[in-house]
Design a protein around this motif. Structure first.
Motif, PDB file in Angstrom:
ATOM      1  N   LEU A 134      17.151  28.877  -7.654  1.00  0.00           N
ATOM      2  CA  LEU A 134      16.958  29.774  -6.523  1.00  0.00           C
ATOM      3  C   LEU A 134      18.253  29.886  -5.732  1.00  0.00           C
ATOM      4  N   PRO A 135      18.343  30.815  -4.785  1.00  0.00           N
ATOM      5  CA  PRO A 135      19.539  30.870  -3.926  1.00  0.00           C
ATOM      6  C   PRO A 135      19.803  29.517  -3.261  1.00  0.00           C
ATOM      7  N   GLU A 136      21.080  29.205  -3.024  1.00  0.00           N
ATOM      8  CA  GLU A 136      21.463  27.879  -2.540  1.00  0.00           C
ATOM      9  C   GLU A 136      20.816  27.509  -1.208  1.00  0.00           C
ATOM     10  N   SER A 137      20.419  28.482  -0.428  1.00  0.00           N
ATOM     11  CA  SER A 137      19.834  28.196   0.880  1.00  0.00           C
ATOM     12  C   SER A 137      18.381  27.743   0.800  1.00  0.00           C
ATOM     13  N   VAL A 138      17.778  27.806  -0.394  1.00  0.00           N
ATOM     14  CA  VAL A 138      16.353  27.513  -0.546  1.00  0.00           C
ATOM     15  C   VAL A 138      16.148  26.065  -0.986  1.00  0.00           C
ATOM     16  N   SER A 139      15.222  25.379  -0.356  1.00  0.00           N
ATOM     17  CA  SER A 139      14.866  24.011  -0.720  1.00  0.00           C
ATOM     18  C   SER A 139      13.621  24.023  -1.595  1.00  0.00           C
ATOM     19  N   ALA A 140      13.761  23.593  -2.843  1.00  0.00           N
ATOM     20  CA  ALA A 140      12.616  23.535  -3.741  1.00  0.00           C
ATOM     21  C   ALA A 140      11.616  22.473  -3.294  1.00  0.00           C
TER      22      ALA A 140
ATOM     23  N   ASP B 118      23.874  13.221  -8.023  1.00  0.00           N
ATOM     24  CA  ASP B 118      24.944  13.451  -7.050  1.00  0.00           C
ATOM     25  C   ASP B 118      24.446  14.136  -5.781  1.00  0.00           C
ATOM     26  N   GLY B 119      23.109  14.230  -5.618  1.00  0.00           N
ATOM     27  CA  GLY B 119      22.559  14.800  -4.398  1.00  0.00           C
ATOM     28  C   GLY B 119      22.454  16.313  -4.395  1.00  0.00           C
ATOM     29  N   THR B 120      22.844  16.972  -5.480  1.00  0.00           N
ATOM     30  CA  THR B 120      22.759  18.429  -5.545  1.00  0.00           C
ATOM     31  C   THR B 120      21.419  18.834  -6.171  1.00  0.00           C
ATOM     32  N   GLY B 121      21.290  20.110  -6.509  1.00  0.00           N
ATOM     33  CA  GLY B 121      20.092  20.586  -7.182  1.00  0.00           C
ATOM     34  C   GLY B 121      18.916  20.879  -6.277  1.00  0.00           C
ATOM     35  N   GLU B 122      19.167  20.944  -4.968  1.00  0.00           N
ATOM     36  CA  GLU B 122      18.092  21.174  -4.012  1.00  0.00           C
ATOM     37  C   GLU B 122      17.374  22.504  -4.267  1.00  0.00           C
ATOM     38  N   ASN B 123      18.081  23.469  -4.821  1.00  0.00           N
ATOM     39  CA  ASN B 123      17.529  24.811  -5.012  1.00  0.00           C
ATOM     40  C   ASN B 123      17.004  25.059  -6.425  1.00  0.00           C
ATOM     41  N   THR B 124      16.678  24.014  -7.157  1.00  0.00           N
ATOM     42  CA  THR B 124      16.231  24.159  -8.540  1.00  0.00           C
ATOM     43  C   THR B 124      14.858  23.521  -8.734  1.00  0.00           C
TER      44      THR B 124
END
Length: 396
Positions: A330-336, A359-365
């Motif tokens: 999803l767009p980077e601003s969205v929290s899954a 690494d703390g990323t992937g919030e939008n997936t």
């Protein structure tokens, strides 16, 4: 008096997916969360017949302790199948039967990893491997995935700049992304690893579940020859409840794995091994796998078309040619994670992507499983989820 746990337990947490599955026990929730095979495809009658025959023909032996390496006829079947299906030479002596392929990861950690050792994994990576290797207090280095496998330039940089013990990868229909390494990427990985003291661990639980495109040889044995370790499993092609997997390795490495397994559980279930062997002897495994491919292929097609119909254009989705998963960005601003809470209210579930990143990323997936639902529930679930995503994007 407070209980004093081992230091390693401070950094290892419960499986995020297992915790989510508790939420989805509500039958009104359409769940795309679990990485579960479709139970309608389990060969129940054939396995029942195999179990009866094992008890009639070798009851006492099937209930007795056995060798650590595993039931020799089953190991020979696996070796013969590698030759027939993959065109690679593996001997039965190189195969160690394990209690699921998850135990392979535990044994690899015990044999190879010291505290602080670097382990290279894919980004996103398999959650079971992250959890298992975390038990040994390893340090994770990640390599991003492109549509046809790892970013080779990034992999080369990670290899050049760090002293790493291991590179763990799921090369076919990767969990969670569904992506597959192309032959060019397989050769590229092999070329980068040659001459380096880095163990390549190739996990292949989904490789036979291809329902479009061409089969590819594994990196281990196909490109790296005897270097590396190849893992396999009966969980996705027969029954996960038997917990039967295997590891292909040789020489001193095999000897060390046997020692580690002896210290862990002595050997894998004698009865389960004999039942599976009787099942694959009396039945055509290829016919059964073809049924799985057809069903999963149909379910994947329904999910892809439903996503095209109900998801907003901002949602980017992988197009796997097999396996059990799709991956949504999803767009980077969205929290899954926040989207998950809203989706549950609409009676649909998925797995947020953040736990697959170290690494703390992937919030939008997030990950979607298409194997454990019928076509009707897939379409309805994606419709609900698409509506929720559109509403969530509007609020964001």
């Amino acid at each position: 008096m407070p209980i004093q746990f081992a230091d390693r337990m401070a950094t290892v947490h419960r499986s995020f997916i297992r915790e989510i599955l508790k939420v989805t026990e509500d039958q009104s929730i359409i769940s795309f969360a679990g990485g579960l095979p479709n139970p309608e495809l389990f060969p129940v009658a054939d396995l029942q017949a195999a179990a009866v025959k094992v008890m009639e023909e070798s009851g006492p032996q099937s209930l007795q302790y056995s060798t650590t390496e595993g039931f020799q006829p089953l190991r020979q079947f696996i070796a013969d199948r590698y030759k027939e299906k993959k065109g690679i030479d593996v001997s039965a002596d190189e195969i160690l039967i394990t209690s699921g392929s998850q135990q392979c990861l535990d044994l690899l950690g015990k044999v190879f990893l010291n505290k602080g050792d670097n382990v290279i994994i894919e980004r996103p990576g398999y959650l079971g491997a992250i959890q298992s290797f975390s038990m040994f207090q390893s340090n994770f280095l990640t390599v991003g995935l492109e549509d046809d496998g790892p970013d080779l330039a990034e992999l080369e940089m990670v290899l050049d700049q760090n002293d790493s013990k291991m590179f763990y990868a799921v090369t076919n229909f990767q969990n969670p992304s569904g992506l597959t390494y192309s032959p060019e990427k397989r050769q590229g990985v092999a070329d980068l690893l040659k001459g380096r003291d880095v163990l390549f661990v190739e996990d292949d639980p989904y490789g036979e579940l291809r329902f479009m495109g061409e089969f590819h040889k594994p990196v281990v044995r196909g490109y790296l020859k005897d270097d590396g370790v190849l893992l396999g499993s009966f969980s996705k092609v027969a029954a996960p409840g038997f917990r039967l997997g295997w590891m292909v390795c040789s020489g001193e490495m095999r000897d060390k794995m046997i020692i580690a397994k002896q210290a862990s559980d002595l050997h894998t279930s004698t009865f389960a091994q004999r039942v599976i062997h009787r099942y694959v002897t009396d039945n055509n495994l290829d016919d059964h796998i073809e049924k799985i491919r057809q069903r999963y292929g149909n379910q994947r097609e329904v999910m892809v078309k439903s996503i095209e119909k109900f998801f907003p254009a901002e949602a980017k989705v992988t197009q796997p040619e097999g396996g059990m998963f799709l991956w949504v960005t999803l767009p980077e601003s969205v929290s899954a994670m926040e989207l998950f809470d809203e989706a549950i209210k609409n009676k649909v579930a998925f797995v947020p992507g953040r736990p697959f990143y170290v690494d703390g990323t992937g919030e939008n997936t997030f990950r979607l499983n298409f194997s454990n639902s019928d076509e009707t529930r897939i379409e309805e679930g994606i419709k609900r989820l698409g509506s929720g995503i559109k509403e969530f994007l509007t609020k964001s």
